[in-house]
Design a protein around this motif. Structure first.
Motif, PDB file in Angstrom:
ATOM      1  N   PRO A  99      48.284 -39.890  10.119  1.00  0.00           N
ATOM      2  CA  PRO A  99      46.945 -39.771   9.533  1.00  0.00           C
ATOM      3  C   PRO A  99      45.935 -40.726  10.172  1.00  0.00           C
ATOM      4  O   PRO A  99      46.232 -41.887  10.397  1.00  0.00           O
ATOM      5  CB  PRO A  99      47.147 -40.123   8.062  1.00  0.00           C
ATOM      6  CG  PRO A  99      48.608 -40.006   7.824  1.00  0.00           C
ATOM      7  CD  PRO A  99      49.274 -40.297   9.127  1.00  0.00           C
ATOM      8  N   GLN A 100      44.762 -40.198  10.479  1.00  0.00           N
ATOM      9  CA  GLN A 100      43.661 -41.035  10.942  1.00  0.00           C
ATOM     10  C   GLN A 100      42.966 -41.643   9.730  1.00  0.00           C
ATOM     11  O   GLN A 100      42.476 -42.747   9.772  1.00  0.00           O
ATOM     12  CB  GLN A 100      42.665 -40.218  11.753  1.00  0.00           C
ATOM     13  CG  GLN A 100      41.488 -41.035  12.236  1.00  0.00           C
ATOM     14  CD  GLN A 100      40.401 -40.182  12.857  1.00  0.00           C
ATOM     15  OE1 GLN A 100      40.217 -39.032  12.493  1.00  0.00           O
ATOM     16  NE2 GLN A 100      39.684 -40.758  13.792  1.00  0.00           N
ATOM     17  N   SER A 101      42.959 -40.874   8.655  1.00  0.00           N
ATOM     18  CA  SER A 101      42.297 -41.297   7.429  1.00  0.00           C
ATOM     19  C   SER A 101      43.056 -40.704   6.254  1.00  0.00           C
ATOM     20  O   SER A 101      43.644 -39.634   6.361  1.00  0.00           O
ATOM     21  CB  SER A 101      40.855 -40.787   7.421  1.00  0.00           C
ATOM     22  OG  SER A 101      40.292 -40.932   6.153  1.00  0.00           O
ATOM     23  N   LEU A 102      43.028 -41.403   5.142  1.00  0.00           N
ATOM     24  CA  LEU A 102      43.656 -40.880   3.933  1.00  0.00           C
ATOM     25  C   LEU A 102      42.664 -40.121   3.058  1.00  0.00           C
ATOM     26  O   LEU A 102      43.031 -39.574   2.035  1.00  0.00           O
ATOM     27  CB  LEU A 102      44.284 -42.013   3.132  1.00  0.00           C
ATOM     28  CG  LEU A 102      45.452 -42.710   3.808  1.00  0.00           C
ATOM     29  CD1 LEU A 102      45.944 -43.870   2.952  1.00  0.00           C
ATOM     30  CD2 LEU A 102      46.573 -41.747   4.091  1.00  0.00           C
ATOM     31  N   THR A 103      41.431 -40.091   3.483  1.00  0.00           N
ATOM     32  CA  THR A 103      40.395 -39.406   2.717  1.00  0.00           C
ATOM     33  C   THR A 103      40.245 -37.980   3.235  1.00  0.00           C
ATOM     34  O   THR A 103      39.894 -37.773   4.391  1.00  0.00           O
ATOM     35  CB  THR A 103      39.043 -40.138   2.855  1.00  0.00           C
ATOM     36  OG1 THR A 103      39.221 -41.499   2.490  1.00  0.00           O
ATOM     37  CG2 THR A 103      37.992 -39.491   1.974  1.00  0.00           C
TER      38      THR A 103
END
Length: 189
Positions: free
Chosen positions: A100-104
């Motif tokens: 993941p680059q971001s969890l959002t």
């Protein structure tokens, strides 16, 4: 209504799974990753994955970080970009590692991530095949920026896919969608 509830459930489930993976990876030196099986490519930059770690979160949508692909309705490139991503992820029984680059999640409920199949970064592979192009607006945020740039430049110099000098991709997906909205809103004389 049920569609939005289902989408929210998928987003909440994907976030919970990612947080679980982060928690499990805190004691390790390597970054947290998720192992999943590719169900299918939804577009040239989005995969639907089946989680192999949790029956509670069976499906997760992942958007390839750093990559933009032609709109699905852009002919012929949209269909070809989706088929290219599908073909690239069918190797090794479709099993991939997701970093993941971001969890959002984004507005579509997708997690932006780097997808690995063995030692191959799928994000760079779609660029190298000429199936997609760099998301230059977010390039400074890319962990593998140099690898992505090299992959795209290689395809561009070789004239592959959307870089084919005889049949290039002539407008960005955003421009394509805007022109379709403009056409739909124009009154007929």
């Amino acid at each position: 209504m049920f569609k939005s509830l289902y989408r929210n459930w998928k987003v909440i489930g994907a976030i919970a799974l990612l947080l679980l993976m982060l928690g499990a990876g805190l004691g390790r030196a390597q970054d947290p990753t998720i192992v999943a099986k590719v169900d299918y490519a939804k577009s040239g930059h989005t995969l639907e994955l089946l989680s192999e770690l949790s029956a509670d979160i069976p499906v997760m949508d992942v958007r390839l970080a750093g990559v933009q692909a032609p709109d699905r309705d852009q002919k012929p490139w949209g269909r070809e970009a989706r088929q290219c991503l599908q073909a690239l992820t069918e190797q090794s029984e479709g099993r991939v590692r997701v970093e993941p680059q971001s969890l959002t999640p984004d507005g579509y409920g997708r997690i932006w991530a780097y997808v690995w199949q063995g030692k191959q970064l799928v994000n760079a592979a779609v660029l190298a095949e000429g199936c997609a192009f760099l998301d230059s607006d977010r390039l400074s945020q890319q962990r593998y920026g140099e690898q992505l740039i090299y992959a795209q430049e290689s395809a561009r110099l070789l004239g592959l896919g959307i870089w084919d000098p005889d049949n290039p991709l002539r407008e960005t997906p955003a421009s394509f969608r805007q022109s379709r909205r403009d056409e739909a809103s124009d009154p007929v004389d």
